[in-house]
Design an enzyme around this catalytic site. Sequence first.
Site, short mmCIF file in Angstrom:
data_model
loop_
_atom_site.label_atom_id
_atom_site.label_comp_id
_atom_site.label_asym_id
_atom_site.label_seq_id
_atom_site.Cartn_x
_atom_site.Cartn_y
_atom_site.Cartn_z
N LYS A 86 -32.76 4.06 -57.79
CA LYS A 86 -33.78 3.45 -58.63
C LYS A 86 -34.18 2.12 -57.98
CE LYS A 86 -34.40 3.45 -63.60
NZ LYS A 86 -33.74 3.18 -64.88
C1 E4P Z 1 -35.56 3.82 -67.89
O1 E4P Z 1 -35.37 4.34 -66.81
C2 E4P Z 1 -35.32 2.41 -68.16
O2 E4P Z 1 -34.21 1.97 -67.47
C3 E4P Z 1 -35.14 2.07 -69.60
O3 E4P Z 1 -35.72 3.05 -70.42
C4 E4P Z 1 -35.62 0.67 -69.92
O4 E4P Z 1 -35.64 0.48 -71.29
P1 E4P Z 1 -35.71 -0.94 -72.03
O5 E4P Z 1 -37.12 -1.41 -72.02
O6 E4P Z 1 -35.23 -0.61 -73.41
O7 E4P Z 1 -34.78 -1.86 -71.31
#
Ligand code: E4P
Length: 219
Positions: A86
């Site tokens: 990622k």
């Molecule tokens: C997805 O890959 C993200 O890491 C995640 O959904 C981020 O969510 P948040 O905005 O609740 O931190």
Amino acid sequence: MAIFIDSSDPKEIKELFGWGVLSGVTTNPLIISKEQPDAQLDAVVKEVLAASWGDVSVELTTETEKEMIEEAAIYHSWDPKRICIKVPMSEHGLRVVHQLTQKGVKTNVTCLMAMNQAYLAALAGATYVSIFSGRVRDMGYNVFPVIESTRKILDREGLGAKIIVGSMRHMMDVNEALEAGAHCPTITPPILRKMVWNPRTIETINEFNTAWANRGKKK
Ligand code: E4P
């Protein structure tokens, strides 16, 4: 079309994969810090891999190109077929995605708020582009057109990147992501459990089971 689980809790992940509806896992440094504050990252990710199947996204936390490539090599070695690196969106991030793509490493470009960012990530070779629904809305914007236009441009240009929509706050966000053209909503365990539940379903099942239990009894 696929659903991913947005979690780093191996117990929860194993339980929910048992439903047969999930195809992968997304984690991020915030989720892991909250859910596994004392655990080592390699131990957590290896447990998550054992509890699931499909791609498991692990996010880079370093910020220079050299460090990011080195960090990615470590995560990739944990399971080259299933680990998806990622990569936070930035100029360095795009360079890293381009290099990892050339080595055949899967990538998920993350923290995307707009179609133009997702388009660049897809051109750099990203396997997935992650649009953050809740965080786009936090800024006061409608996320539906962001997802819809990203899907349109990826399809029109024949780009292979799949759209993950994360940062879900409500069940309606999942419905919206699916309707707008997301390939893979990534859903937190509480929201996924809410998707099963409907009061009219419960009422109907109770009505049927009560009728069955009382069959043959005189009123
Ligand atoms: C997805 O890959 C993200 O890491 C995640 O959904 C981020 O969510 P948040 O905005 O609740 O931190």
